[in-house]
Design an enzyme around this catalytic site. Structure first.
Site, PDB file in Angstrom:
ATOM      1  N   GLU A 174      10.976   2.545  21.703  1.00  0.00           N
ATOM      2  CA  GLU A 174      11.036   3.208  20.603  1.00  0.00           C
ATOM      3  C   GLU A 174      11.998   5.034  21.531  1.00  0.00           C
ATOM      4  O   GLU A 174      12.838   5.360  20.962  1.00  0.00           O
ATOM      5  CB  GLU A 174       9.704   3.941  20.738  1.00  0.00           C
ATOM      6  N   SER A 203       2.499 -20.986 -32.118  1.00  0.00           N
ATOM      7  CA  SER A 203       2.975 -20.370 -33.104  1.00  0.00           C
ATOM      8  C   SER A 203       2.779 -18.723 -33.403  1.00  0.00           C
ATOM      9  O   SER A 203       3.407 -18.188 -34.656  1.00  0.00           O
ATOM     10  CB  SER A 203       1.871 -20.767 -34.588  1.00  0.00           C
TER      11      SER A 203
END
Length: 821
Positions: free
Chosen positions: A177, A446
Site C-alpha cells: 500500500e 394453468s
C-alpha cells in the site's frame, strides 16, 4: 650678526614654506590657471580666483541638470515596473508579457498558494475517532420504521495493541500500500503528482493515498472524491503524522481497515479467513489478507480464486523487491487455504431472505457492499410486520406429515405501488440459501391460461364466446389434448372455460388467437422475456414456462391494478446518520393493458374461487371478493395458486426437489390423495390473505363491461357428443399422459373431496345449461373432428402467426398435460 643671520634664515625658511604651499595650491587648480609670480599683485590673484569660481559654478549647474534628468528617468522607470507594454518594442511584440511580468505573476501565485495552504492547515481539524465509530452499522426496519428487522455487518472488530500485530502483516501492508511509509510525512508528493497527471489525462480518478491518508479516510473523514476533500485529508495526514508515531499509525490502520466477510481489523480478519488469531498468521496468510484490502468482496478467494491468487503473488513480489524476504523465501510460499465464509446470525431464520433481498436491491441502486455494511444507514423496507408473520405461520401450520423436501414460496404485493408486503423464501436462510420466492423456478401450469384469456379479450373475443370443452380433442399437427379425468363439458363460454380450467377449450382458443399472443401478453404484464420455457408453441397455454413466485405475483398485480404494471420492490428509503436522504424509491409505472380488458379478465378469474377448483376460499375469506387461478404442472411436480383482492395480491407455489435438485412429483400429505393447486397452495393463500386483510374494507370488483372490439357475429363450434359421465368435481389435478395411461387409473379422482361434496353445481352437466343456442346441436360429430370452424375469421387482428396458429410440431404428452385445471 649671528642673530641677524638666524633671523634672515628663519625668514627664508618661512618664505620657502609659503612658496611651497602656494605651488601645491596652484597644482591643485586647473592646469590653465598660471601660478602667480613671487611678489605679484593681489589683484591678479583675485582675478584668478574669480575665474575659478565661475568655472565651478557652471560645473555645479551642469551636475544638477544631469541629476534631475536621472531622477525623472527613475520616476518613469518606477511607474512601469512590470515593463508592460514593453518599452522600446514595436507592435505586436510590445504586448507580449515580459519576463519581469511573468516572474511577478508566478511569485503572486506562490504567495497565494502559501496563504491558502496556511489557511487550510489552520482551518482543518482532525475529528475524534468516535465520529466514525458511531456510523458503522446499518439497520433495516419493517415498514413501520420502528421495528428493527436486522443489521448489516454489525461491526465485528477487536483492536489489538501495536506490539501484538505480527511483523509479517505490517511488512506486507507497507510493501503493498505505501512503500515510503516510514520515510514520508503522511503524504507522498510523488504519488500526488502521479495521481494528478492521471486524473487530468482522463484516467480513473486516483488519490495518491499513503497509509496515513487511508487511515484518515477510514477512521475520521469517510470516503472523499473531491479535490478539496483530498486536500483536507492530506492536511489531516500531516497533522497526524506529527502527533503519532509510525507504529501507532500502522496499528490503528490495521485495526480499522475492512477485510471483507464482515471483519474489521486484522484480528477478526484472521478469524474470518483462517480461524486463528492475528499473532499466528503465516507470511502467506498475511500476504493474502493484505491482497484483499482494495476490494474485499471482489478479491475474496471464495468469490474469485484466480484474482485472489494474482494479487497475493503481487504482494509477495513487492515484499521481495523491498528485501523484506529473499526470492527463495518468496518462491517457497504457497497460496493458503481459507475457511468457508460463514453466514452471520443476522441472516438466520425466515427474515434472512428479507435482509438478503434488501441488500440485493441496494446493490442494484448503486450502493457498494462496504457502504451498506459501514455507512450507518437507516433502511426502511416495505415489509409489513404482521403480514410477514401471517405468511410464516401459514407455512408452519401445514400438516406435520409434510415431506421434509416439500418447499413453498410465497409473496404478497400491494398492487397500487408494487411494494412487497410479505415474503416467505424458506425456513432458514443459513441452512437453505435458495430463496423459494425469488430464485426457485417451477412450471406454471394453468395459471398461464390467464394470459391467453387476456389476449383473447384484447383480440375481440367476449366472455360469452363459445368453445368446445369435450375431451379428448386432436388439433392440426396431431396435438391431442385431454381434460382432467378425460371429462367432456360440451360447448362452454370463455368465462366457464376459465372457471373450470377446461384444457381443450383453452387449447382451441390459443390456436385461434395464435400462441405468440399468449407469450406477448405475459411479457407485457411483466414476465421476463428470458423466462425458461416461455415459448410460442401451442402448448404454452398449459403452462410450460417456469417463472418464480415473485414474477407471477408481479404480473397478476398488473391485472389487479387495472392493467398498470409496477415493478415490485422492497426498499422504501435509506437515510444517512446525519438524517439526510441517501435513497428514496421512485414509483415507475406503465399501462400494460386497457382497463376494461383488465376488468373483464378479473370477472372471469372470479370463477375459480367461487365455483371452480379454489371454491374453498368462499368460506376461508368470509365472502370477500377474490379473483385468481390455480395451476398444477404435469406429473404434479408443482402446484400454484395466484389470486388477488383489490387491496393485495399473493402468489403461492409448492414443489419438491430431489437430493440432486431434480424435480419430483409432490408427495401426498395431510390427507390429500394428490397435491394440486386446489389443495394446500390454496389453503396457504387463504390463511395469509384472510389474516392480512382482517379489519379492512370489503371491496367489490367492477362488473363486466362491453368491449369496443368484441366480435358479435361468429360461427359456433360444432357440439361434441354428450359425455357419458358428469364432469368431475372442480379439482386442480393434472390428467395423466393420455396416450400412455388409461383414465381408468383415476376413478377415485371423480369422488368429491371432503370440503366439496355438496358444492358441485348442477350445471356441471354441460349440455343442458351451457349451450346458449340449442339449435347448434344437430351435428353430433365425433371428438376426433378438428374444429374446422373456429370462432372469428381469418381477418381478425392479433392472430399471432396467422389463421389458427398451428403448432409447428406435435407437443409432447407432458407439455399438453402441464397445467390441467
Amino acid at each position: 650678526m649671528s642673530d641677524s643671520r638666524r633671523s634672515s634664515g628663519s625668514a627664508r625658511r618661512a618664505a620657502g614654506v609659503r612658496r611651497a604651499s602656494a605651488q601645491r595650491s596652484g597644482q591643485s587648480s586647473r592646469p590653465r590657471a598660471a601660478q602667480s609670480p613671487k611678489g605679484s599683485s593681489r589683484t591678479g590673484k583675485r582675478a584668478a580666483s574669480a575665474g575659478g569660481a565661475s568655472r565651478g559654478t557652471r560645473a555645479q549647474s551642469t551636475g544638477k541638470r544631469a541629476a534631475g534628468t536621472r531622477s525623472a528617468a527613475a520616476r518613469r522607470q518606477k511607474k512601469n515596473f512590470l515593463n508592460y507594454p514593453r518599452a522600446g518594442a514595436k507592435n505586436p511584440w510590445r504586448w507580449i508579457p515580459s519576463l519581469r511580468m511573468i516572474a511577478g505573476a508566478l511569485a503572486l501565485m506562490v504567495l497565494a498558494g502559501l496563504g491558502f495552504a496556511v489557511w487550510l492547515y489552520n482551518d482543518t481539524d482532525v475529528p475524534a475517532p468516535s465520529d466514525f465509530a458511531l456510523a458503522q452499522s446499518s439497520r433495516v426496519y419493517y415498514a413501520d420504521g420502528e421495528t428493527e428487522m436486522g443489521r448489516f455487518s454489525e461491526i465485528n472488530r477487536t483492536e489489538i495493541p501495536a506490539d501484538e500485530i505480527p511483523e509479517n502483516i505490517k511488512q506486507a501492508v507497507v510493501a503493498s500500500e505505501d512503500s515510503t511509509f516510514y520515510e514520508n510525512r503522511g503524504i507522498s508528493p510523488r504519488g500526488i503528482v502521479r495521481a494528478l497527471i492521471n486524473n487530468l489525462s482522463g484516467g480513473a480518478r486516483q488519490g495518491g493515498s499513503t497509509i496515513t491518508q487511508q487511515y484518515v479516510e477510514r477512521y475520521h473523514t469517510g470516503t472523499n472524491t473531491s479535490y478539496l476533500g483530498k486536500m483536507r485529508e492530506m492536511v489531516m495526514a500531516l497533522k497526524i503524522d506529527q502527533e503519532l508515531s509510525k507504529e501507532e499509525i500502522l496499528a490503528r490502520y490495521l485495526n480499522t481497515i475492512y477485510f471483507g466477510r464482515g471483519a474489521y481489523g486484522v484480528q477478526e480478519a484472521a478469524q474470518a479467513y483462517f480461524n486463528k488469531d492475528a499473532k499466528d498468521l503465516t507470511d502467506a496468510e498475511a500476504a493474502l489478507l493484505v491482497a484483499v484490502i482494495p476490494a474485499p468482496s471482489a478479491y475474496d478467494p471464495a468469490n474469485d480464486q484466480d484474482k485472489a491468487v494474482s494479487l497475493w503473488d503481487r504482494v509477495i513480489t513487492r515484499q521481495v523487491n523491498l528485501e523484506q524476504m529473499t526470492p527463495a523465501e518468496g518462491d517457497a510460499l504457497e497460496f493458503p487455504e481459507t475457511a468457508k465464509p460463514s453466514s452471520e446470525n443476522e441472516l438466520g431464520g425466515t427474515k434472512g431472505y428479507l435482509l438478503v433481498e434488501v441488500r440485493k436491491e441496494l446493490l442494484e441502486q448503486g450502493f457498494t457492499e462496504e457502504e451498506i455494511d459501514t455507512g450507518g444507514f437507516t433502511i426502511i423496507s416495505t415489509i409489513d410486520k404482521e403480514m410477514q408473520k401471517h405468511s410464516v405461520e401459514a407455512i408452519k401450520d401445514l400438516p406435520d406429515d409434510r415431506p421434509k423436501n416439500n418447499r413453498v414460496g410465497t409473496m404478497t404485493l400491494d398492487p397500487a405501488t408494487g411494494a412487497i408486503r410479505a415474503m416467505y423464501g424458506g425456513p432458514d436462510y443459513v441452512k437453505q440459501a435458495q430463496n423459494d420466492a425469488t430464485q426457485s423456478r417451477m412450471q406454471a401450469g394453468s395459471i398461464f391460461k390467464t394470459f391467453t384469456l387476456i389476449a383473447a379479450l384484447q383480440d375481440g373475443y367476449p366472455l360469452d364466446s363459445l368453445w368446445q370443452g369435450n375431451s379428448p380433442q386432436t388439433f392440426d399437427g396431431g396435438w391431442e389434448v385431454n381434460n382432467f379425468a378425460n371429462a367432456s363439458y360440451g360447448t362452454v363460454t370463455l368465462e366457464r372455460a376459465t372457471a373450470s380450467s377446461i384444457n381443450t377449450a383453452y387449447a382451441q382458443l390459443n390456436l385461434e388467437i395464435g400462441p405468440q399472443r399468449t407469450r406477448d401478453v405475459a411479457v407485457e404484464l411483466g414476465l421476463p422475456e428470458d423466462t425458461p420455457g416461455l415459448t410460442e408453441d401451442a402448448a404454452n397455454v398449459l403452462g410450460s414456462a417456469s417463472p418464480t413466485v415473485g414474477e407471477m405475483a408481479e404480473v397478476y398485480a398488473t391485472l389487479a391494478a387495472g392493467g398498470v404494471h409496477r415493478e415490485r420492490y422492497i426498499v422504501e428509503s435509506v437515510t444517512r446518520p446525519d438524517g439526510s436522504s441517501r435513497y428514496e424509491h421512485e414509483k415507475e409505472e406503465k399501462r400494460a393493458m386497457d382497463q376494461d380488458v383488465a376488468t373483464n379478465a378479473t370477472v372471469a378469474l372470479q370463477g375459480p374461487p367461487t365455483v371452480g377448483s379454489a371454491r374453498k376460499l368462499e368460506g376461508i375469506m368470509g365472502g370477500r371478493p377474490v379473483a385468481g387461478k390455480t395451476g398444477t404442472s404435469e406429473k404434479m411436480r408443482s402446484a400454484w395458486f395466484v389470486g388477488f383482492t383489490p387491496q393485495l395480491v399473493t402468489a403461492v407455489a409448492m414443489f419438491q426437489p430431489g437430493e440432486d435438485g431434480s424435480e419430483q412429483s409432490l408427495a401426498p400429505f395431510g390427507g390429500e390423495q394428490y397435491i394440486t393447486g386446489s389443495t394446500w397452495p390454496t389453503s396457504v393463500w387463504g390463511q395469509i390473505m384472510s389474516r392480512s386483510l382482517e379489519g379492512q374494507e370489503f371491496i367489490d370488483f367492477a362488473p363486466a363491461v362491453p368491449l369496443d372490439n368484441e366480435i358479435r357475429s361468429r360461427s359456433q363450434p360444432s357440439p361434441q357428443p354428450q359425455p357419458t359421465q358428469a364432469p368431475p368435481p372442480e379439482e386442480e389435478e393434472p390428467s395423466e399422459e393420455p396416450t400412455e395411461e388409461p383414465t381408468e387409473e383415476e376413478p377415485t379422482e371423480e369422488e368429491p373431496t371432503e370440503e366439496e361434496p355438496t358444492e358441485e353445481e348442477p350445471t356441471e352437466e354441460p349440455e343442458p345449461t351451457d349451450e346458449p343456442e340449442p339449435t347448434e346441436e344437430p351435428e353430433p360429430e365425433p371428438t376426433e373432428e378438428q374444429p374446422s370452424d373456429p370462432p372469428g375469421n381469418g381477418d381478425n387482428p392479433g392472430r399471432g402467426g396467422g389463421g389458427r396458429g398451428k403448432p409447428t410440431e406435435k407437443p409432447t404428452a407432458e407439455e399438453q398435460a402441464a397445467g390441467i385445471g
